[in-house]
Write a protein that holds these residues in place. Structure first.
Motif, short mmCIF file in Angstrom:
data_model
loop_
_atom_site.label_atom_id
_atom_site.label_comp_id
_atom_site.label_asym_id
_atom_site.label_seq_id
_atom_site.Cartn_x
_atom_site.Cartn_y
_atom_site.Cartn_z
N THR A 1 44.23 -78.51 18.31
CA THR A 1 42.71 -78.16 17.57
C THR A 1 42.58 -76.74 17.56
O THR A 1 43.69 -75.77 18.16
CB THR A 1 41.74 -78.56 18.76
OG1 THR A 1 40.41 -78.34 17.98
CG2 THR A 1 41.64 -77.75 19.94
N HIS A 2 41.73 -76.28 16.81
CA HIS A 2 41.72 -74.67 16.40
C HIS A 2 40.01 -74.28 16.94
O HIS A 2 39.23 -75.00 16.76
CB HIS A 2 41.94 -74.57 14.98
CG HIS A 2 41.80 -72.94 14.48
ND1 HIS A 2 43.05 -72.24 14.87
CD2 HIS A 2 41.14 -72.14 13.77
CE1 HIS A 2 42.71 -71.19 14.41
NE2 HIS A 2 41.74 -70.91 13.86
N ASN B 1 36.79 -73.35 19.25
CA ASN B 1 36.35 -74.20 20.01
C ASN B 1 35.39 -75.09 19.51
O ASN B 1 34.22 -74.58 18.88
CB ASN B 1 35.71 -73.51 21.32
CG ASN B 1 34.88 -74.45 22.14
OD1 ASN B 1 33.48 -74.46 22.23
ND2 ASN B 1 35.55 -75.00 23.09
N LEU C 1 36.38 -82.16 20.38
CA LEU C 1 36.78 -82.70 21.55
C LEU C 1 36.28 -83.78 22.38
O LEU C 1 36.73 -84.51 23.25
CB LEU C 1 36.65 -81.52 22.44
CG LEU C 1 37.31 -80.10 22.27
CD1 LEU C 1 37.53 -79.03 23.58
CD2 LEU C 1 38.76 -80.34 21.83
N VAL D 1 46.69 -81.82 24.35
CA VAL D 1 46.14 -80.69 23.36
C VAL D 1 46.88 -79.61 23.20
O VAL D 1 47.14 -78.84 24.18
CB VAL D 1 44.60 -80.43 23.78
CG1 VAL D 1 44.18 -79.97 22.48
CG2 VAL D 1 43.99 -81.90 24.10
N VAL E 1 46.27 -76.03 22.00
CA VAL E 1 45.00 -75.06 21.65
C VAL E 1 45.26 -73.83 21.06
O VAL E 1 45.98 -73.15 21.70
CB VAL E 1 44.44 -74.71 23.21
CG1 VAL E 1 43.12 -74.04 22.97
CG2 VAL E 1 44.31 -76.24 23.89
N GLY F 1 39.75 -70.41 21.56
CA GLY F 1 40.57 -71.44 21.64
C GLY F 1 41.17 -71.26 23.28
O GLY F 1 40.95 -72.00 24.17
N THR G 1 38.01 -73.49 24.69
CA THR G 1 38.73 -74.83 24.67
C THR G 1 39.49 -74.81 25.95
O THR G 1 39.73 -76.14 26.55
CB THR G 1 39.41 -74.83 23.48
OG1 THR G 1 38.53 -74.68 22.35
CG2 THR G 1 39.96 -76.29 23.37
N ALA G 2 40.44 -74.03 26.23
CA ALA G 2 41.25 -74.15 27.50
C ALA G 2 40.40 -74.34 28.67
O ALA G 2 40.72 -75.17 29.45
CB ALA G 2 42.21 -73.05 27.52
N HIS H 1 46.88 -79.70 28.51
CA HIS H 1 46.81 -78.89 27.23
C HIS H 1 47.84 -77.74 27.18
O HIS H 1 48.24 -77.43 28.59
CB HIS H 1 45.52 -78.60 26.92
CG HIS H 1 44.99 -77.39 27.99
ND1 HIS H 1 44.60 -77.95 29.43
CD2 HIS H 1 44.97 -76.21 28.21
CE1 HIS H 1 44.21 -77.05 30.13
NE2 HIS H 1 44.05 -75.87 29.45
N VAL I 1 48.08 -73.61 25.68
CA VAL I 1 47.33 -72.60 24.67
C VAL I 1 48.81 -72.10 23.89
O VAL I 1 49.91 -71.84 24.35
CB VAL I 1 46.82 -71.49 25.52
CG1 VAL I 1 46.23 -70.53 24.40
CG2 VAL I 1 45.97 -72.05 26.40
#
Ligand code: MRU
Length: 366
Positions: free
Chosen positions: A162-163, A165, A178, A193, A195, A204, A208-209, A219, A221
């Motif tokens: 994913t890119h 957030n 998400l 994931v 990230v 991200g 996101t993380a 996940h 990064v």
């Protein structure tokens, strides 16, 4: 899935029924700080300076911003001026215009004395509706993740890239891209994931993380440039991203760098999905690549990076000195590179025909 297991909200009304509460996303992941928006100027600043960000959340805070503005001046001129000020805060995410248009239409025919309560009520509905929509998007994305899990043998986690957030922080609740990932994890479907860091603002790495960590979702990064390499080596099973505006022809605008990921996915046969709620579709834009306005933000977002110093303090440090920097905040991915659009109504091809198939009332209106 029981909603009570996932109750994060990013915007809310305080007990006085007028003050709007938000989580200040510029402080994450280092600090969790709530901020009270008491005036329409507070709402404007919160959107422009990205205390709130993400297309659906910008829309919801814009709606509350108009309600705050009407509490200051409920006249026709007050309404028009507040609409323009809020609309000018961020130009790309179409959810802002959608929400402002919606609240304005709701109050325009009312006497000024009735406008404030009506605007707050509509803003609240918009926020609640966003949560319900994202839950439905999540169910549809979950179905795709489940199918992909089976397709890769069913005996290992599905690797999803994913890119930026597009989690609950980008919306009022659940998130778009998400949401299905949270559901998969909660239901025991193994996911991992990738990230994308998402420079320059690192949504991200920072947001996101943080969300995935909080939810316990495995996940990793990665630097923005790593995705193509991982795809070439079979380490990405599917991509799911959000979007700030989808044109009527299925072109998708999202955080800068999304286009490069879509190109790499296309070249490597990796399914590339985009998750969106209906207010993100701009039926007035026929060609996304040509006509979606791209926000240009301050070069200091490129030349500086925020981080925690060894003494524990959080600070912005300069990483580029003496060179010019440019900062286009979004790019547009042509619909032909997108495997499918995941909406609250189901999944469709990223084209005018695909969109009109899911939203036939729009086709009828044309
Ligand atoms: O500049 P931002 O952080 O507002 O950009 C956010 C994004 O690009 C998201 O991917 C998009 O808004 C989708 S949010 C569900």
């Amino acid at each position: 899935m029981d909603d009570s297991r996932f109750t994060h909200r990013t915007v809310w009304l305080e007990p006085d029924g007028r003050t709007v509460g938000i989580l200040d996303q510029t402080r994450l992941p280092f600090e969790t700080v709530n901020v009270a928006l008491k005036t329409s100027t507070d709402a404007e600043i919160a959107i422009r300076d990205m205390l709130v960000r993400g297309a659906p959340l910008i829309g919801a805070v814009g709606a509350y911003g108009l309600a705050l503005a009407l509490a200051e001046d409920a006249s026709d001129t007050g309404l028009a001026a507040a609409y323009d000020r809020l609309h000018a805060t961020r130009p790309t995410a179409i959810n802002l215009r959608w929400a402002l248009d919606d609240v304005r239409a709701r109050v325009a025919g009312l006497a000024p004395t009735a406008r404030v309560d009506a605007a707050y009520a509509r803003a609240r509905e918009i926020a609640d509706e966003d949560v319900a929509i994202n839950r439905a998007i999540g169910e549809n994305a979950f179905g795709l993740i489940e199918t992909r899990h089976k397709a890769v043998g069913g005996n290992r986690p599905v690797n999803i890239l994913t890119h930026c957030n597009a989690g609950f922080l980008a919306t009022v609740g659940w998130g778009t891209a998400l949401a299905g990932i949270f559901m998969a994890h909660a239901r025991g479907l193994p996911v991992h994931v990738w990230v994308d860091e998402t420079r320059p603002r690192s949504q991200g790495a920072y947001l996101t993380a943080w969300e995935l960590r909080e939810a316990g979702v495995p996940h990793t990064v990665i630097a923005d440039n790593a995705g193509g390499h991982l795809m070439q080596h079979g380490q990405v099973d599917m991509c799911i991203v959000g979007t700030d505006r989808v044109a009527a022809n299925g072109d998708v605008c999202n955080k800068i760098g999304t286009y490069l990921k879509a190109l790499a996915a296309f070249d490597n046969g990796v399914p590339f999905y985009v998750a969106l709620p209906y207010p993100t579709i701009d039926w007035r834009v026929a060609d996304g690549v040509r006509d979606i306005p791209i926000e240009e933000r301050s070069p200091t977002e490129v030349t500086q990076v925020r981080g925690r110093l060894p003494d524990g303090a959080v600070a912005d440090v300069t990483v580029i000195e003496g060179s010019a920097a440019a900062n286009p905040a979004f790019d547009v991915t042509p619909g032909r590179l997108v495997t499918g659009l995941i909406t609250e109504r189901g999944v469709c091809v990223a084209s005018g025909e695909g969109l009109r198939g899911l939203y036939p009332e729009r086709a009828a209106a044309e």
